[in-house]
Design a protein around this motif. Structure first.
Motif, PDB file in Angstrom:
ATOM      1  N   LEU A  18      23.985  10.715   4.443  1.00 42.56           N
ATOM      2  CA  LEU A  18      22.791  11.067   3.682  1.00 42.56           C
ATOM      3  C   LEU A  18      21.540  10.538   4.368  1.00 42.56           C
ATOM      4  CD1 LEU A  18      23.712  10.455  -0.067  1.00 42.56           C
ATOM      5  CD2 LEU A  18      23.125  12.623   1.026  1.00 42.56           C
ATOM      6  N   PRO A  19      20.524  11.349   4.425  1.00 42.34           N
ATOM      7  CA  PRO A  19      19.275  10.858   5.020  1.00 42.34           C
ATOM      8  C   PRO A  19      18.648   9.818   4.101  1.00 42.34           C
ATOM      9  CG  PRO A  19      18.943  13.018   4.051  1.00 42.34           C
ATOM     10  CD  PRO A  19      20.415  12.708   3.937  1.00 42.34           C
ATOM     11  N   PRO A  20      17.838   8.916   4.663  1.00 39.51           N
ATOM     12  CA  PRO A  20      17.220   7.895   3.812  1.00 39.51           C
ATOM     13  C   PRO A  20      16.222   8.523   2.845  1.00 39.51           C
ATOM     14  CG  PRO A  20      16.319   7.832   6.040  1.00 39.51           C
ATOM     15  CD  PRO A  20      17.454   8.803   6.066  1.00 39.51           C
ATOM     16  N   ALA A  21      16.065   7.877   1.694  1.00 40.56           N
ATOM     17  CA  ALA A  21      14.994   8.263   0.778  1.00 40.56           C
ATOM     18  C   ALA A  21      13.682   7.899   1.464  1.00 40.56           C
ATOM     19  CB  ALA A  21      15.141   7.500  -0.530  1.00 40.56           C
ATOM     20  N   ARG A  22      12.684   8.725   1.305  1.00 41.48           N
ATOM     21  CA  ARG A  22      11.416   8.493   2.000  1.00 41.48           C
ATOM     22  C   ARG A  22      10.299   8.259   1.000  1.00 41.48           C
ATOM     23  NH1 ARG A  22      12.077  10.374   7.393  1.00 41.48           N
ATOM     24  NH2 ARG A  22       9.841  10.304   7.717  1.00 41.48           N
ATOM     25  N   LEU A  23       9.501   7.266   1.328  1.00 39.89           N
ATOM     26  CA  LEU A  23       8.334   6.958   0.498  1.00 39.89           C
ATOM     27  C   LEU A  23       7.165   6.708   1.427  1.00 39.89           C
ATOM     28  CD1 LEU A  23       6.874   6.061  -2.157  1.00 39.89           C
ATOM     29  CD2 LEU A  23       7.688   3.744  -1.646  1.00 39.89           C
ATOM     30  N   GLN A  24       6.069   7.371   1.162  1.00 36.46           N
ATOM     31  CA  GLN A  24       4.844   7.095   1.917  1.00 36.46           C
ATOM     32  C   GLN A  24       3.836   6.451   0.982  1.00 36.46           C
ATOM     33  OE1 GLN A  24       2.003  10.212   3.350  1.00 36.46           O
ATOM     34  NE2 GLN A  24       2.683   9.529   5.357  1.00 36.46           N
ATOM     35  N   VAL A  25       3.272   5.345   1.437  1.00 40.24           N
ATOM     36  CA  VAL A  25       2.269   4.623   0.659  1.00 40.24           C
ATOM     37  C   VAL A  25       0.961   4.681   1.437  1.00 40.24           C
ATOM     38  CG1 VAL A  25       1.621   2.426  -0.380  1.00 40.24           C
ATOM     39  CG2 VAL A  25       4.037   3.078  -0.248  1.00 40.24           C
ATOM     40  N   THR A  26      -0.050   5.260   0.814  1.00 38.13           N
ATOM     41  CA  THR A  26      -1.374   5.314   1.429  1.00 38.13           C
ATOM     42  C   THR A  26      -2.210   4.174   0.877  1.00 38.13           C
ATOM     43  OG1 THR A  26      -1.211   7.713   1.607  1.00 38.13           O
ATOM     44  CG2 THR A  26      -3.414   6.763   1.777  1.00 38.13           C
ATOM     45  N   ALA A  27      -2.809   3.403   1.765  1.00 38.34           N
ATOM     46  CA  ALA A  27      -3.628   2.265   1.362  1.00 38.34           C
ATOM     47  C   ALA A  27      -5.102   2.631   1.465  1.00 38.34           C
ATOM     48  CB  ALA A  27      -3.328   1.065   2.255  1.00 38.34           C
ATOM     49  N   LEU A  28      -5.836   2.335   0.390  1.00 38.73           N
ATOM     50  CA  LEU A  28      -7.283   2.560   0.322  1.00 38.73           C
ATOM     51  C   LEU A  28      -7.893   1.358  -0.373  1.00 38.73           C
ATOM     52  CD1 LEU A  28      -7.030   6.226  -0.961  1.00 38.73           C
ATOM     53  CD2 LEU A  28      -8.037   5.590   1.232  1.00 38.73           C
ATOM     54  N   GLU A  29      -9.214   1.230  -0.348  1.00 40.44           N
ATOM     55  CA  GLU A  29      -9.881   0.165  -1.096  1.00 40.44           C
ATOM     56  C   GLU A  29     -10.187   0.687  -2.499  1.00 40.44           C
ATOM     57  OE1 GLU A  29     -11.142   1.039   2.112  1.00 40.44           O
ATOM     58  OE2 GLU A  29      -9.785  -0.454   2.905  1.00 40.44           O
ATOM     59  N   PHE A  30      -9.581   0.080  -3.495  1.00 36.77           N
ATOM     60  CA  PHE A  30      -8.449  -0.831  -3.378  1.00 36.77           C
ATOM     61  C   PHE A  30      -7.323  -0.263  -4.223  1.00 36.77           C
ATOM     62  CE2 PHE A  30     -11.961  -3.539  -2.191  1.00 36.77           C
ATOM     63  CZ  PHE A  30     -11.443  -4.258  -1.119  1.00 36.77           C
ATOM     64  N   GLU A  31      -6.524   0.525  -3.650  1.00 37.38           N
ATOM     65  CA  GLU A  31      -5.406   1.133  -4.354  1.00 37.38           C
ATOM     66  C   GLU A  31      -4.350   1.591  -3.364  1.00 37.38           C
ATOM     67  OE1 GLU A  31      -5.884   5.162  -5.904  1.00 37.38           O
ATOM     68  OE2 GLU A  31      -7.851   5.268  -4.987  1.00 37.38           O
ATOM     69  N   TYR A  32      -3.127   1.762  -3.908  1.00 41.65           N
ATOM     70  CA  TYR A  32      -2.050   2.400  -3.176  1.00 41.65           C
ATOM     71  C   TYR A  32      -1.841   3.771  -3.795  1.00 41.65           C
ATOM     72  CZ  TYR A  32      -0.093  -1.937  -1.117  1.00 41.65           C
ATOM     73  OH  TYR A  32       0.142  -3.081  -0.418  1.00 41.65           O
ATOM     74  N   ARG A  33      -1.630   4.765  -2.969  1.00 39.61           N
ATOM     75  CA  ARG A  33      -1.200   6.072  -3.476  1.00 39.61           C
ATOM     76  C   ARG A  33       0.195   6.330  -2.946  1.00 39.61           C
ATOM     77  NH1 ARG A  33      -6.809   9.408  -2.605  1.00 39.61           N
ATOM     78  NH2 ARG A  33      -8.005   8.186  -4.096  1.00 39.61           N
ATOM     79  N   LEU A  34       1.129   6.513  -3.852  1.00 36.79           N
ATOM     80  CA  LEU A  34       2.529   6.705  -3.479  1.00 36.79           C
ATOM     81  C   LEU A  34       2.859   8.192  -3.434  1.00 36.79           C
ATOM     82  CD1 LEU A  34       2.450   3.705  -4.213  1.00 36.79           C
ATOM     83  CD2 LEU A  34       4.647   3.995  -5.375  1.00 36.79           C
ATOM     84  N   SER A  35       3.595   8.585  -2.416  1.00 28.68           N
ATOM     85  CA  SER A  35       4.000   9.994  -2.320  1.00 28.68           C
ATOM     86  C   SER A  35       4.961  10.348  -3.448  1.00 28.68           C
ATOM     87  CB  SER A  35       4.655  10.273  -0.965  1.00 28.68           C
ATOM     88  OG  SER A  35       5.823   9.490  -0.805  1.00 28.68           O
ATOM     89  N   ARG A  36       5.661   9.353  -3.974  1.00 27.37           N
ATOM     90  CA  ARG A  36       6.525   9.544  -5.141  1.00 27.37           C
ATOM     91  C   ARG A  36       6.699   8.190  -5.789  1.00 27.37           C
ATOM     92  NH1 ARG A  36       9.234  11.048  -0.710  1.00 27.37           N
ATOM     93  NH2 ARG A  36       9.244  13.202  -1.381  1.00 27.37           N
ATOM     94  N   THR A  37       7.037   8.186  -7.063  1.00 32.58           N
ATOM     95  CA  THR A  37       7.188   6.912  -7.764  1.00 32.58           C
ATOM     96  C   THR A  37       8.648   6.650  -8.095  1.00 32.58           C
ATOM     97  OG1 THR A  37       6.773   8.021  -9.859  1.00 32.58           O
ATOM     98  CG2 THR A  37       4.882   6.988  -8.774  1.00 32.58           C
TER      99      THR A  37
END
Ligand SMILES: [Cu+2]
Length: 113
Positions: A18-37
């Motif tokens: 199985l391929p790994p689960a993928r999560l992208q976290v975008t960092a901004l001032e001042f918050e994280y935006r997650l590609s999925r939760t």
């Protein structure tokens, strides 16, 4: 005229591959935006992308767990990554630099069985 039949190349991966689960976290001032939760437990690939103007890092720990996963400080425009095998549970994510977490760089991730 007959519609062409779509050919499904559904080569299902075996459980071990199985391929790994993928999560992208975008960092901004001042918050994280997650590609999925929510991701599935097991091998995971986490990517931190810094689209902000300050340096940011990512720390991640399962509620009730003792291990802290880490993507070290990442400069603006840069990225970092982490590969880990995650147990099911609720994970807290935060930036450990300066007062960034208090200013909003916190998030939660559900890892489901
Ligand atoms: Cu930060």
């Amino acid at each position: 005229m007959r519609a062409a039949l779509a050919v499904l190349l559904a080569a299902l991966p075996s459980a071990a591959g199985l391929p790994p689960a993928r999560l992208q976290v975008t960092a901004l001032e001042f918050e994280y935006r997650l590609s999925r939760t929510r991701i599935v437990a097991g091998p995971a690939f986490v990517e931190l992308v810094n689209l902000g103007e300050d340096e940011h890092d990512l720390r991640m720990r399962r509620v009730g767990g003792t291990r802290t996963y880490l993507i070290a400080g990442t400069l603006p425009g840069d990225r970092g990554e982490l590969r880990a095998r995650l147990l099911a549970g609720r994970f807290r994510l935060w930036c450990s630099l300066a007062d960034h977490a208090a200013r909003g760089m916190r998030a939660e991730l559900q890892v489901v069985p």
